[in-house]
Design an enzyme around this catalytic site. Sequence first.
Site, PDB file in Angstrom:
ATOM      1  N   GLY A  31      10.716  39.720  47.115  1.00  0.00           N
ATOM      2  CA  GLY A  31      11.664  40.309  47.930  1.00  0.00           C
ATOM      3  C   GLY A  31      11.352  40.413  49.571  1.00  0.00           C
ATOM      4  O   GLY A  31      10.194  39.991  49.869  1.00  0.00           O
ATOM      5  N   LEU A  32      12.075  40.809  50.546  1.00  0.00           N
ATOM      6  CA  LEU A  32      11.714  40.996  51.770  1.00  0.00           C
ATOM      7  C   LEU A  32      10.736  42.067  52.087  1.00  0.00           C
ATOM      8  O   LEU A  32      10.291  42.805  51.238  1.00  0.00           O
ATOM      9  CB  LEU A  32      13.003  41.461  52.596  1.00  0.00           C
ATOM     10  CG  LEU A  32      13.937  40.304  52.819  1.00  0.00           C
ATOM     11  CD1 LEU A  32      15.221  41.118  53.356  1.00  0.00           C
ATOM     12  CD2 LEU A  32      13.812  39.307  53.653  1.00  0.00           C
ATOM     13  N   GLY A  36      10.348  46.971  48.775  1.00  0.00           N
ATOM     14  CA  GLY A  36       9.767  48.200  47.616  1.00  0.00           C
ATOM     15  C   GLY A  36       9.125  47.250  46.410  1.00  0.00           C
ATOM     16  O   GLY A  36       8.692  48.091  45.278  1.00  0.00           O
ATOM     17  N   LYS A  37       8.670  46.203  46.697  1.00  0.00           N
ATOM     18  CA  LYS A  37       7.795  45.342  45.873  1.00  0.00           C
ATOM     19  C   LYS A  37       6.686  45.823  45.183  1.00  0.00           C
ATOM     20  O   LYS A  37       6.589  46.069  43.971  1.00  0.00           O
ATOM     21  CB  LYS A  37       7.523  44.014  46.282  1.00  0.00           C
ATOM     22  CG  LYS A  37       8.742  43.194  46.744  1.00  0.00           C
ATOM     23  CD  LYS A  37       8.198  41.815  47.364  1.00  0.00           C
ATOM     24  CE  LYS A  37       7.456  42.069  48.352  1.00  0.00           C
ATOM     25  NZ  LYS A  37       7.973  42.422  49.528  1.00  0.00           N
ATOM     26  N   SER A  38       5.775  46.452  45.979  1.00  0.00           N
ATOM     27  CA  SER A  38       4.389  46.684  45.583  1.00  0.00           C
ATOM     28  C   SER A  38       4.616  48.341  45.174  1.00  0.00           C
ATOM     29  O   SER A  38       4.034  48.762  44.104  1.00  0.00           O
ATOM     30  CB  SER A  38       3.601  47.065  46.755  1.00  0.00           C
ATOM     31  OG  SER A  38       3.172  45.678  47.267  1.00  0.00           O
ATOM     32  N   SER A 105       6.911  35.882  48.488  1.00  0.00           N
ATOM     33  CA  SER A 105       7.054  34.616  48.062  1.00  0.00           C
ATOM     34  C   SER A 105       8.638  34.129  48.368  1.00  0.00           C
ATOM     35  O   SER A 105       9.361  34.081  47.731  1.00  0.00           O
ATOM     36  CB  SER A 105       6.878  34.457  46.421  1.00  0.00           C
ATOM     37  OG  SER A 105       7.515  35.790  46.056  1.00  0.00           O
TER      38      SER A 105
END
Length: 206
Positions: A31-32, A36-38, A105
């Site tokens: 995601g950008l 909120g990925k981590s 990614s």
Amino acid sequence: MRHIFPANTEIDQLRREQLLYQRAKVIWFTGLPCAGKSTLAIQLGSQLNQLGFKTYLLDGDHIRSGLNSDLSFTDADRKENIRRIGEVSRLFCDAGIIVLTAVISPFHADRLSVRQTVGCENYIEVFVDCPLEVCEERDVKGMYRKARAGELKNFTGIDSPYERPQSPDQIMPTAEISIEECTRRLSAFILPRISLARTRNGVIHQ
């Protein structure tokens, strides 16, 4: 490559999974920046650990500060960054560990390459879907501001593209629902895919 002969071992991924009573997976959060990925990966990892699962977090910033510190943010170096992370994820997965990989990614081809590297049966893609304007509002480090001012080059979402996943396994709309609810939904999806059960005759998939 003619002189490289990988060692064969009698202990394979299945045996390691049986010893750990879990099915190894690579849970790939994309995601950008600031989507909120981590945060989601950390929350999910904590919940899985509490349930007894063995996990490991591969966070993009941590990897770039060590293993991939020699790489820039050109398209070529981004590709190499993801390739290396994919290979490390494969090794953890082969060891029977559930890998939580949180990296931007941005390119579809690179994510597809990782899926092929770790094996389609081991790969779960989670698209952390958050609008650009919300990501900018969340950016306490000021990266988006610097990118818009031209101080950061090749910044995803500003002067470098992000290619949305075409068919992710899960979509987590972090601008619409809380991280807690995202974690609950993701956990419900993940648990049946990583659980193993003991029987009198050994270990079977639940």
